[in-house]
Design a protein around this motif. Structure first.
Motif, short mmCIF file in Angstrom:
data_model
loop_
_atom_site.label_atom_id
_atom_site.label_comp_id
_atom_site.label_asym_id
_atom_site.label_seq_id
_atom_site.Cartn_x
_atom_site.Cartn_y
_atom_site.Cartn_z
N LEU A 3 0.85 -1.20 0.00
CA LEU A 3 0.00 0.00 0.00
C LEU A 3 0.88 1.24 0.00
O LEU A 3 0.67 2.19 -0.77
CB LEU A 3 -0.92 0.01 1.22
CG LEU A 3 -1.99 -1.08 1.25
CD1 LEU A 3 -2.69 -1.09 2.61
CD2 LEU A 3 -3.02 -0.88 0.14
N VAL A 4 1.87 1.23 0.86
CA VAL A 4 2.88 2.28 0.95
C VAL A 4 4.22 1.57 1.07
O VAL A 4 4.34 0.62 1.84
CB VAL A 4 2.64 3.17 2.18
CG1 VAL A 4 3.76 4.20 2.33
CG2 VAL A 4 1.30 3.86 2.10
N GLY A 5 5.22 2.00 0.32
CA GLY A 5 6.50 1.30 0.36
C GLY A 5 7.68 2.25 0.31
O GLY A 5 7.55 3.44 -0.02
N TYR A 6 8.86 1.71 0.66
CA TYR A 6 10.08 2.50 0.62
C TYR A 6 10.65 2.53 -0.79
O TYR A 6 10.55 1.55 -1.55
CB TYR A 6 11.14 1.89 1.55
CG TYR A 6 10.77 1.92 3.01
CD1 TYR A 6 10.91 3.08 3.76
CD2 TYR A 6 10.30 0.77 3.65
CE1 TYR A 6 10.59 3.11 5.11
CE2 TYR A 6 9.98 0.79 5.00
CZ TYR A 6 10.11 1.96 5.73
OH TYR A 6 9.79 1.98 7.06
N ASP A 7 11.26 3.67 -1.16
CA ASP A 7 12.03 3.70 -2.39
C ASP A 7 13.48 3.38 -2.06
O ASP A 7 13.81 3.00 -0.93
CB ASP A 7 11.86 5.05 -3.11
CG ASP A 7 12.48 6.21 -2.33
OD1 ASP A 7 13.18 5.98 -1.31
OD2 ASP A 7 12.27 7.37 -2.74
N ILE A 18 -12.93 -10.54 8.84
CA ILE A 18 -11.78 -11.41 9.13
C ILE A 18 -11.23 -11.13 10.53
O ILE A 18 -11.41 -11.91 11.44
CB ILE A 18 -10.68 -11.27 8.05
CG1 ILE A 18 -11.19 -11.76 6.69
CG2 ILE A 18 -9.44 -12.06 8.45
CD1 ILE A 18 -10.17 -11.73 5.58
N VAL A 19 -10.57 -9.98 10.72
CA VAL A 19 -9.86 -9.78 11.99
C VAL A 19 -10.80 -9.45 13.15
O VAL A 19 -10.40 -9.55 14.32
CB VAL A 19 -8.77 -8.70 11.87
CG1 VAL A 19 -7.67 -9.16 10.95
CG2 VAL A 19 -9.35 -7.36 11.43
N PRO A 74 1.04 -6.68 6.26
CA PRO A 74 -0.12 -7.18 7.01
C PRO A 74 -1.33 -7.49 6.13
O PRO A 74 -2.27 -8.11 6.60
CB PRO A 74 -0.42 -6.02 7.96
CG PRO A 74 0.03 -4.82 7.23
CD PRO A 74 1.24 -5.23 6.45
N PHE A 75 -1.33 -7.05 4.87
CA PHE A 75 -2.46 -7.30 3.96
C PHE A 75 -3.78 -6.91 4.63
O PHE A 75 -4.63 -7.76 4.89
CB PHE A 75 -2.50 -8.77 3.53
CG PHE A 75 -1.36 -9.20 2.65
CD1 PHE A 75 -1.31 -8.84 1.32
CD2 PHE A 75 -0.32 -9.95 3.17
CE1 PHE A 75 -0.26 -9.23 0.50
CE2 PHE A 75 0.74 -10.36 2.37
CZ PHE A 75 0.77 -10.00 1.03
N ILE A 76 -3.96 -5.62 4.89
CA ILE A 76 -5.20 -5.15 5.53
C ILE A 76 -6.34 -5.06 4.52
O ILE A 76 -7.38 -4.48 4.81
CB ILE A 76 -4.99 -3.81 6.25
CG1 ILE A 76 -4.60 -2.71 5.26
CG2 ILE A 76 -3.96 -3.96 7.36
CD1 ILE A 76 -4.56 -1.32 5.89
N TYR A 77 -6.15 -5.61 3.36
CA TYR A 77 -7.18 -5.75 2.33
C TYR A 77 -7.15 -7.20 1.87
O TYR A 77 -6.11 -7.85 1.91
CB TYR A 77 -6.87 -4.82 1.14
CG TYR A 77 -5.46 -5.04 0.61
CD1 TYR A 77 -5.19 -6.00 -0.37
CD2 TYR A 77 -4.39 -4.33 1.16
CE1 TYR A 77 -3.91 -6.22 -0.81
CE2 TYR A 77 -3.10 -4.56 0.72
CZ TYR A 77 -2.86 -5.50 -0.27
OH TYR A 77 -1.57 -5.75 -0.70
N ASP A 85 -12.81 -4.39 -0.14
CA ASP A 85 -11.75 -5.33 0.20
C ASP A 85 -11.11 -4.99 1.54
O ASP A 85 -10.65 -5.87 2.27
CB ASP A 85 -10.70 -5.37 -0.90
CG ASP A 85 -11.29 -5.83 -2.22
OD1 ASP A 85 -11.93 -6.89 -2.24
OD2 ASP A 85 -11.14 -5.11 -3.23
N PHE A 86 -11.09 -3.70 1.91
CA PHE A 86 -10.61 -3.27 3.22
C PHE A 86 -11.67 -3.55 4.29
O PHE A 86 -11.35 -3.98 5.40
CB PHE A 86 -10.26 -1.78 3.20
CG PHE A 86 -9.04 -1.44 2.40
CD1 PHE A 86 -7.81 -1.26 3.03
CD2 PHE A 86 -9.09 -1.31 1.02
CE1 PHE A 86 -6.68 -0.95 2.30
CE2 PHE A 86 -7.96 -0.98 0.29
CZ PHE A 86 -6.75 -0.81 0.93
N ARG A 87 -12.92 -3.27 3.96
CA ARG A 87 -14.02 -3.51 4.90
C ARG A 87 -14.10 -4.99 5.25
O ARG A 87 -14.28 -5.36 6.41
CB ARG A 87 -15.35 -3.04 4.31
CG ARG A 87 -16.53 -3.15 5.30
CD ARG A 87 -17.83 -3.47 4.61
NE ARG A 87 -17.83 -4.75 3.92
CZ ARG A 87 -17.98 -5.93 4.53
NH1 ARG A 87 -18.13 -6.01 5.83
NH2 ARG A 87 -17.96 -7.06 3.81
#
Length: 629
Positions: free
Chosen positions: A88-92, A142-143, A195-198, A134-136
């Motif tokens: 979702l957000v990553g380092y360059d 799930i969690v 964590p794959f929150i989606y 997919d986030f909902r």
């Protein structure tokens, strides 16, 4: 950097890009012409992620080909998720956070509200839209489902005991908020193991009792011989382990081989969201192939040209052989820096169950004596051709938190000083072999447990044993499987172990200081303290050493602090670790051999080989690697 700046920085990933005029990926031309697959313009998001080749030192590539690498066991196919580094957000490459799967991300000034903007038109690998649903589904079904997640959502979705407030703002926008700042959230999203929150809600709903007829679901469970629907759902999910070839994905390559196998094929994702500056859909390479081999045979196989890109399982001891093989093979051997705080470290178990050993290991003079009785220069010369660096287990010089004394405190080889410290403690009585005796009369024999995965650890211990004996300490080596060793450490049976140094030697003030504070059971120097924190006091033991208590206070200050406060907390945490030597670093800066086929392009000549942050090859975007043939 303040939180407002982070928000602006993350918005910088947005690029408006018209992809409709670009040519089709050759790999998919037949499927498109048959009508089995939409053309590329309809497969990409409205605003795909455009990789900045100027910044990342890349060149426009060509499509096609397979890339072969070797793994030591079939479970390591999860490295496809690591290397693909789709987050979702990553380092360059400069370890700056940028949106990737997300089009943008807003963070409020207080750091407690995160608004995630999904790319319109982004699709799962089966062509189904990727949306807020997919986030909902992940959050609600799930969690927060007691049967799937009995312990509730992951820890990073809490601040203290407060769970996230999750909201769907529209089809392409979701929000997570807390009453207090959550400094863990972005770091976790960018992690090497995400964590794959989606989750692919459209696919997984068919295995969820909330969405499937009970009789139909029971029939599937019975046919599979499983315990219940929750086990079935979990079995069908597993986004990191890649055991289900039918599960839709957002990764650059999709698993196509079922276990068991010794050759796993990953095929390019037709709906992948990244493009190069010319609008070519990535990845360039059509297929990733993971061959499984006995780890002992991997260096020989790599030397025989059986891998196109290889670092896993290789170590510096293989460098000479591989370098000699270069002349008549199609590869070059590069040496990358590593991100570990130390290549290897000793971990005295301060929470061991034996009361005599516990008291001794907690005496900082004893830990200093053990360190002073280690000849690190000898280890470097004998094992690493003098190319490594004697070091403590701490942050690297490239970290903005680094101080030279963190690396050098108590690491000089000084047997006289070591013996003096041991005498000062009161360990003055020796047996006929010159081995000191513990207060209860037992010989001072330290069993160092290893995970049996790195033969070099055993070789280091052999060199250490010779010098420790001169200080009146007998060292024995006990090889165990990783899980066995960890369980022994958790229960207090292990006295001392050897393992890799800290993962994040490149820590910044915004990094979580969990490797230097007793908040994780996996930290082998204080597993029971970490267990106590992770279970909210239901298991393990509360920290009862003054230095450990101060570390926990500093951890709280880091969580609640602003940028300046976090840096101040970090610096004091590192000061305490250097003074107390809770782990004993041995050697560091051991270069990592990286073997690269001579025709493979866009692989950096020099990089940092690091699990966290970096995902080994991940931050260098393997989807941009290409064949120049």
């Amino acid at each position: 950097m303040n939180r407002a700046a982070i928000g602006v920085l993350l918005l910088a990933g947005l690029t408006v890009f018209d992809n409709r005029a670009f040519a089709e990926v050759p790999y998919f031309e037949d499927a498109v012409s048959r009508g089995d697959l939409p053309p590329m313009a309809e497969r990409l998001p409205e605003h795909p992620r455009v990789i900045d080749f100027t910044e990342e030192h890349k060149e426009i590539g060509k499509y096609g080909g397979d890339l072969v690498t070797i793994m030591g066991r079939s479970r390591d196919i999860r490295m496809a998720v690591v290397y693909g580094y789709t987050r979702l957000v990553g380092y360059d490459e400069n370890l700056v956070l940028k949106p990737d799967i997300l089009e943008s991300l807003d963070v409020n000034d207080a750091g407690n509200v995160f608004t995630l903007h999904i790319r319109k038109g982004h699709k799962w690998s089966d062509g189904t839209p990727f949306t807020a649903e997919d986030f909902r589904y992940y959050w609600e079904d799930i969690v927060n489902n007691d049967e799937l997640f009995p312990v509730g959502p992951p820890r990073f979705l809490f601040v203290d005991d407060e769970p996230a407030t999750f909201e769907v703002l529209d089809d392409y926008t979701v929000q997570y908020s807390w009453s207090q700042p959550n400094p863990f959230f972005l770091i976790e999203l960018a992690g090497t193991r995400p964590p794959f929150i989606y989750r692919p809600a459209h696919y997984l709903k068919q295995f969820h009792k909330k969405y499937r007829d009970a009789a139909e679901l029971d029939a599937i469970v019975e046919e599979r011989g499983l315990r219940n629907w929750a086990v079935l759902h979990t079995d069908k999910d597993r986004p990191y382990k890649l055991e289900n070839t039918e599960r839709p994905s957002l990764e650059p390559w999709l698993i196509r081989t079922k276990e068991p196998s010794d050759r796993f094929i990953f095929e390019r994702n037709p709906y992948y969201h990244r493009v190069d500056p010319n609008g070519n859909q990535l990845p360039y390479i059509d297929r990733m192939i993971f061959n499984i081999s006995n780890a002992k045979l991997v260096p020989a196989k790599v030397g025989a040209d059986e891998a196109d890109l290889q670092s896993r399982i290789l170590s510096l001891k293989d460098y000479t052989f591989l370098k000699q093989s270069e002349a008549n093979k199609n590869f070059k051997v590069r040496l990358w820096d590593v991100g570990y705080g130390a290549y290897a470290a000793l971990y005295p178990n301060l929470t061991c169950s034996d009361p005599v050993w516990r008291k001794l290991l907690r005496d900082v003079r004893f830990r200093h004596a053990l360190s002073l009785a280690i000849n690190r220069t000898e280890i470097n010369r004998v094992m690493f051709f003098g190319l490594a660096t004697p070091t403590n287990n701490t942050v690297l010089p490239k970290s903005p938190l680094f101080k030279p004394e963190y690396r050098t405190a108590f690491i000089e080889f000084d047997l006289k000083k070591a013996n003096a410290l041991l005498d000062e403690i009161g360990l003055t009585t020796r047996d006929d072999d010159g081995i000191r005796l513990l207060p209860d009369g037992r010989p001072l024999e330290i069993i160092v447990e290893t995970m049996g995965e790195n033969p070099e650890h055993d070789d280091m211990l052999e060199l250490i044993a010779d010098n420790w004996k001169k200080a009146g300490i007998k060292l024995f080596v006990k090889g165990l499987q990783r899980e066995v060793l960890r369980n022994r450490a958790y229960s207090g049976e292990t006295i001392m172990s050897i393992f890799n140094g800290i993962d994040n030697g490149l820590a910044t003030p915004g990094s979580v200081p969990s490797e230097f504070v007793p908040v994780q059971q996996d930290n082998l120097q204080w597993p029971k303290w970490g267990q106590y924190f992770q279970t909210d006091g239901e298991a393990g033991e509360a920290p009862d050493m003054p230095a450990a208590k101060e570390l926990m206070d500093l951890y709280g200050k880091w969580i609640r602090g602003n940028d300046a406060g976090r840096k101040e907390a970090w610096q004091r945490i590192l000061d305490i670790n250097a003074e107390n030597m809770f782990s004993i670093g041995l050697i560091g800066n051991v270069p990592q051999p990286v073997v690269v086929n001579t025709q493979l392009r866009n692989v950096p000549e020099k990089g940092i080989h690091s699990w966290e942050p970096g995902a080994f090859f991940g931050i260098y975007r393997p989807d941009t690697f290409w064949w120049d043939r």
